[in-house]
Design an enzyme around this catalytic site. Structure first.
Site, PDB file in Angstrom:
ATOM      1  N   TYR A 119      -1.329  -0.078  10.161  1.00  7.17           N
ATOM      2  CA  TYR A 119      -1.678  -0.717   8.878  1.00  7.17           C
ATOM      3  C   TYR A 119      -0.513  -0.581   7.883  1.00  7.17           C
ATOM      4  O   TYR A 119      -0.074  -1.583   7.286  1.00  7.17           O
ATOM      5  CB  TYR A 119      -2.954  -0.064   8.336  1.00  7.17           C
ATOM      6  CG  TYR A 119      -3.218  -0.345   6.873  1.00  7.17           C
ATOM      7  CD1 TYR A 119      -3.466  -1.636   6.422  1.00  7.17           C
ATOM      8  CD2 TYR A 119      -3.203   0.690   5.936  1.00  7.17           C
ATOM      9  CE1 TYR A 119      -3.699  -1.889   5.075  1.00  7.17           C
ATOM     10  CE2 TYR A 119      -3.446   0.446   4.592  1.00  7.17           C
ATOM     11  CZ  TYR A 119      -3.683  -0.851   4.171  1.00  7.17           C
ATOM     12  OH  TYR A 119      -3.904  -1.099   2.835  1.00  7.17           O
ATOM     13  N   LYS A 152       2.263  -3.413   6.101  1.00  5.28           N
ATOM     14  CA  LYS A 152       2.620  -3.572   4.682  1.00  5.28           C
ATOM     15  C   LYS A 152       4.149  -3.537   4.512  1.00  5.28           C
ATOM     16  O   LYS A 152       4.692  -4.236   3.647  1.00  5.28           O
ATOM     17  CB  LYS A 152       1.941  -2.503   3.833  1.00  5.28           C
ATOM     18  CG  LYS A 152       0.415  -2.594   3.828  1.00  5.28           C
ATOM     19  CD  LYS A 152      -0.080  -3.906   3.235  1.00  5.28           C
ATOM     20  CE  LYS A 152      -1.585  -3.944   3.125  1.00  5.28           C
ATOM     21  NZ  LYS A 152      -2.092  -5.210   2.550  1.00  5.28           N
ATOM     22  N   SER A 180       0.830  -1.219   0.000  1.00  9.22           N
ATOM     23  CA  SER A 180       0.000   0.000   0.000  1.00  9.22           C
ATOM     24  C   SER A 180       0.856   1.257   0.000  1.00  9.22           C
ATOM     25  O   SER A 180       1.993   1.262   0.489  1.00  9.22           O
ATOM     26  CB  SER A 180      -0.880   0.004   1.250  1.00  9.22           C
ATOM     27  OG  SER A 180      -1.531   1.250   1.416  1.00  9.22           O
ATOM     28  N   SER A 184      -4.832   4.065  -4.845  1.00  9.44           N
ATOM     29  CA  SER A 184      -6.255   4.029  -4.483  1.00  9.44           C
ATOM     30  C   SER A 184      -6.985   3.309  -5.602  1.00  9.44           C
ATOM     31  O   SER A 184      -7.182   3.878  -6.679  1.00  9.44           O
ATOM     32  CB  SER A 184      -6.818   5.442  -4.343  1.00  9.44           C
ATOM     33  OG  SER A 184      -6.133   6.151  -3.333  1.00  9.44           O
ATOM     34  N   ARG A 219      -6.780  14.087  -3.626  1.00  9.65           N
ATOM     35  CA  ARG A 219      -5.576  13.257  -3.416  1.00  9.65           C
ATOM     36  C   ARG A 219      -5.578  12.048  -4.339  1.00  9.65           C
ATOM     37  O   ARG A 219      -4.551  11.668  -4.900  1.00  9.65           O
ATOM     38  CB  ARG A 219      -5.530  12.835  -1.947  1.00  9.65           C
ATOM     39  CG  ARG A 219      -4.492  11.778  -1.638  1.00  9.65           C
ATOM     40  CD  ARG A 219      -4.469  11.445  -0.139  1.00  9.65           C
ATOM     41  NE  ARG A 219      -3.730  10.231   0.104  1.00  9.65           N
ATOM     42  CZ  ARG A 219      -4.251   9.011   0.099  1.00  9.65           C
ATOM     43  NH1 ARG A 219      -5.540   8.836  -0.116  1.00  9.65           N
ATOM     44  NH2 ARG A 219      -3.490   7.962   0.332  1.00  9.65           N
TER      45      ARG A 219
HETATM   46  P1  NAI Z   1     -11.217  -4.821   1.623  1.00 15.07           P
HETATM   47  O1  NAI Z   1     -11.171  -4.531   3.079  1.00 15.07           O
HETATM   48  O2  NAI Z   1     -12.414  -4.397   0.848  1.00 15.07           O
HETATM   49  O3  NAI Z   1     -11.021  -6.389   1.376  1.00 15.07           O
HETATM   50  C1  NAI Z   1     -10.166  -7.162   2.171  1.00 15.07           C
HETATM   51  C2  NAI Z   1     -10.776  -8.537   2.276  1.00 15.07           C
HETATM   52  O4  NAI Z   1      -9.924  -9.343   3.085  1.00 15.07           O
HETATM   53  C3  NAI Z   1     -12.164  -8.538   2.925  1.00 15.07           C
HETATM   54  O5  NAI Z   1     -13.110  -9.172   2.093  1.00 15.07           O
HETATM   55  C4  NAI Z   1     -11.961  -9.293   4.219  1.00 15.07           C
HETATM   56  O6  NAI Z   1     -13.070 -10.112   4.590  1.00 15.07           O
HETATM   57  C5  NAI Z   1     -10.745 -10.154   3.899  1.00 15.07           C
HETATM   58  N1  NAI Z   1      -9.998 -10.508   5.097  1.00 15.07           N
HETATM   59  C6  NAI Z   1      -9.648  -9.689   6.125  1.00 15.07           C
HETATM   60  N2  NAI Z   1      -9.017 -10.383   7.068  1.00 15.07           N
HETATM   61  C7  NAI Z   1      -8.957 -11.667   6.633  1.00 15.07           C
HETATM   62  C8  NAI Z   1      -8.435 -12.862   7.184  1.00 15.07           C
HETATM   63  N3  NAI Z   1      -7.832 -12.865   8.390  1.00 15.07           N
HETATM   64  N4  NAI Z   1      -8.556 -13.992   6.489  1.00 15.07           N
HETATM   65  C9  NAI Z   1      -9.166 -14.000   5.277  1.00 15.07           C
HETATM   66  N5  NAI Z   1      -9.701 -12.906   4.706  1.00 15.07           N
HETATM   67  C10 NAI Z   1      -9.588 -11.748   5.378  1.00 15.07           C
HETATM   68  O7  NAI Z   1      -9.896  -4.188   0.992  1.00 15.07           O
HETATM   69  P2  NAI Z   1      -9.620  -3.810  -0.527  1.00 15.07           P
HETATM   70  O8  NAI Z   1      -9.843  -2.372  -0.688  1.00 15.07           O
HETATM   71  O9  NAI Z   1     -10.299  -4.768  -1.403  1.00 15.07           O
HETATM   72  O10 NAI Z   1      -8.049  -4.045  -0.583  1.00 15.07           O
HETATM   73  C11 NAI Z   1      -7.513  -5.300  -0.960  1.00 15.07           C
HETATM   74  C12 NAI Z   1      -6.045  -5.330  -0.564  1.00 15.07           C
HETATM   75  O11 NAI Z   1      -5.358  -4.289  -1.227  1.00 15.07           O
HETATM   76  C13 NAI Z   1      -5.807  -5.138   0.924  1.00 15.07           C
HETATM   77  O12 NAI Z   1      -4.711  -5.944   1.317  1.00 15.07           O
HETATM   78  C14 NAI Z   1      -5.421  -3.671   1.031  1.00 15.07           C
HETATM   79  O13 NAI Z   1      -4.593  -3.435   2.139  1.00 15.07           O
HETATM   80  C15 NAI Z   1      -4.714  -3.453  -0.277  1.00 15.07           C
HETATM   81  N6  NAI Z   1      -4.797  -2.078  -0.733  1.00 15.07           N
HETATM   82  C16 NAI Z   1      -5.990  -1.581  -1.207  1.00 15.07           C
HETATM   83  C17 NAI Z   1      -6.059  -0.296  -1.680  1.00 15.07           C
HETATM   84  C18 NAI Z   1      -7.302   0.259  -2.287  1.00 15.07           C
HETATM   85  O14 NAI Z   1      -7.250   1.376  -2.790  1.00 15.07           O
HETATM   86  N7  NAI Z   1      -8.426  -0.443  -2.274  1.00 15.07           N
HETATM   87  C19 NAI Z   1      -4.896   0.597  -1.625  1.00 15.07           C
HETATM   88  C20 NAI Z   1      -3.695  -0.022  -1.098  1.00 15.07           C
HETATM   89  C21 NAI Z   1      -3.668  -1.321  -0.695  1.00 15.07           C
HETATM   90  C1  15L Z   2      -5.282   1.810   1.277  1.00 16.58           C
HETATM   91  O1  15L Z   2      -4.253   1.195   1.549  1.00 16.58           O
HETATM   92  C2  15L Z   2      -6.600   1.326   1.709  1.00 16.58           C
HETATM   93  O2  15L Z   2      -6.678  -0.084   1.708  1.00 16.58           O
HETATM   94  C3  15L Z   2      -7.743   1.878   0.879  1.00 16.58           C
HETATM   95  O3  15L Z   2      -8.960   1.633   1.560  1.00 16.58           O
HETATM   96  C4  15L Z   2      -7.558   3.376   0.668  1.00 16.58           C
HETATM   97  O4  15L Z   2      -7.606   4.032   1.906  1.00 16.58           O
HETATM   98  C5  15L Z   2      -6.227   3.619  -0.006  1.00 16.58           C
HETATM   99  O5  15L Z   2      -5.158   3.029   0.717  1.00 16.58           O
HETATM  100  C6  15L Z   2      -5.933   5.126  -0.142  1.00 16.58           C
HETATM  101  O6  15L Z   2      -4.955   5.588   0.428  1.00 16.58           O
HETATM  102  O7  15L Z   2      -6.696   5.789  -0.845  1.00 16.58           O
END
Ligand code: NAI
Ligand code: 15L
Length: 263
Positions: free
Chosen positions: A138, A142, A109, A167, A176
């Site tokens: 968090y 990472k 991230s 994002s 942003r």
């Molecule tokens: P999200 O929170 O929507 O999805 C994460 C999923 O992981 C959820 O469905 C949750 O149930 C599952 N999860 C959480 N803990 C778990 C566990 N212990 N065992 C199994 N499953 C588990 O997050 P999103 O936005 O889909 O992000 C996906 C990945 O990408 C995450 O690792 C996040 O940190 C990373 N990320 C996302 C960004 C974004 O802009 N959406 C930006 C930077 C990183």
């Molecule tokens: C992340 O790492 C988060 O998972 C996502 O929910 C957003 O907050 C994203 O960064 C962001 O910085 O926009």
């Protein structure tokens, strides 16, 4: 490496996972899904916590590669972050090692480098060599994930591309995000590049679209074969009219991690 065919997609019920479930099959992948939450419209998905050693080992058995999105994706209590993003990640890599899975794409991230100053107009893009500057527990998890990936390459030969995602949402929803947006289609392009590039060892890349206002040097991602097609700029007039530029000295003005630096 030969193009992987079967993928384990963890975090399949989440925001990015849901988007990638729709997009990755177009590249020819067969997906096996895992999440601790039920995955809508996917009765075959594995519902398991990353903490469940046996379930995770069974989930990785026989796949060609892993796209690891599961985990806590925002700031939370330290112990919860450690359980999902530290211990859970270790379980996954142990399972990959034990089952002979050779390639992981890890969703790192922007918050691993969240306290990095946001470049001003005319300043150089942030290089991938910028040091870790986590903005939260968090973000710290990472940083750990990237180091764990390095360990599993150096010690066990499990390759990883760590993608510091900006994002990833259907549209940018803040000023942003105009600099950090990774469109869903570009996210799929980047994951495909990370899955198919030769000899990545452990490679860390920034993951954003080709944003006019981008902050990051995308050269390392392009070197994997990533050719972003999207740009957040069409969203700029609307977002700027609605919100204006971040106030000087505010978190969104100062730092890549924006508001996470002030949580
Ligand atoms: P999200 O929170 O929507 O999805 C994460 C999923 O992981 C959820 O469905 C949750 O149930 C599952 N999860 C959480 N803990 C778990 C566990 N212990 N065992 C199994 N499953 C588990 O997050 P999103 O936005 O889909 O992000 C996906 C990945 O990408 C995450 O690792 C996040 O940190 C990373 N990320 C996302 C960004 C974004 O802009 N959406 C930006 C930077 C990183
Ligand atoms: C992340 O790492 C988060 O998972 C996502 O929910 C957003 O907050 C994203 O960064 C962001 O910085 O926009």
């Amino acid at each position: 490496m030969p193009a992987p065919r079967t993928l384990l997609l963890t975090g399949a019920a989440g925001g990015v996972g849901t988007l990638m479930r729709g997009l990755l099959p177009r590249y020819g992948y067969e997906l096996r899904l895992l999440d601790v939450a039920p995955v809508p419209d996917a009765p075959d998905a594995i519902v398991a916590d990353l903490a469940d050693r046996e379930a995770v080992r069974e989930a990785v058995r026989g796949v060609d590669a892993i796209v690891h999105l599961a985990g806590i994706s925002v700031e939370a209590e330290f112990d919860a972050i450690v359980a999902a993003n530290v211990t859970g990640l270790h379980r996954l890599y142990e399972a990959a090692r034990e089952e002979g899975v050779r390639r992981v794409v890890f969703a790192s991230s922007n918050h691993a480098v969240g306290f990095t100053p946001a470049p001003r107009d005319g300043e150089p893009l942030v290089p991938i060599t910028a040091p870790h500057r986590p903005d939260t527990y968090y973000g710290l998890s990472k940083c750990f994930g990237e180091d764990l990936a390095q360990l599993y390459w150096d010690r066990h030969g499990v390759e990883t591309v760590s993608v510091r995602i900006g994002s990833c949402f259907p549209e940018p929803t803040s000023v942003r995000m105009l600099s950090l947006w990774l469109s869903p289609a570009d996210c799929a392009r980047l994951l495909h590049a990370a899955l198919t590039a030769e000899r990545v060892g452990h490679t860390v890349v920034y993951g954003s679209s080709a944003n006019t206002r981008g902050w990051w040097d995308l050269a390392p991602a392009r070197a994997l074969g990533y050719a972003p097609q999207d740009d957040s700029e069409p969203y700029a007039p609307g977002l700027l009219a609605a919100r204006g530029l971040p106030a000087p000295g505010s978190p969104d003005d100062l730092y890549i991690g924006g508001g996470f630096t002030a949580l």
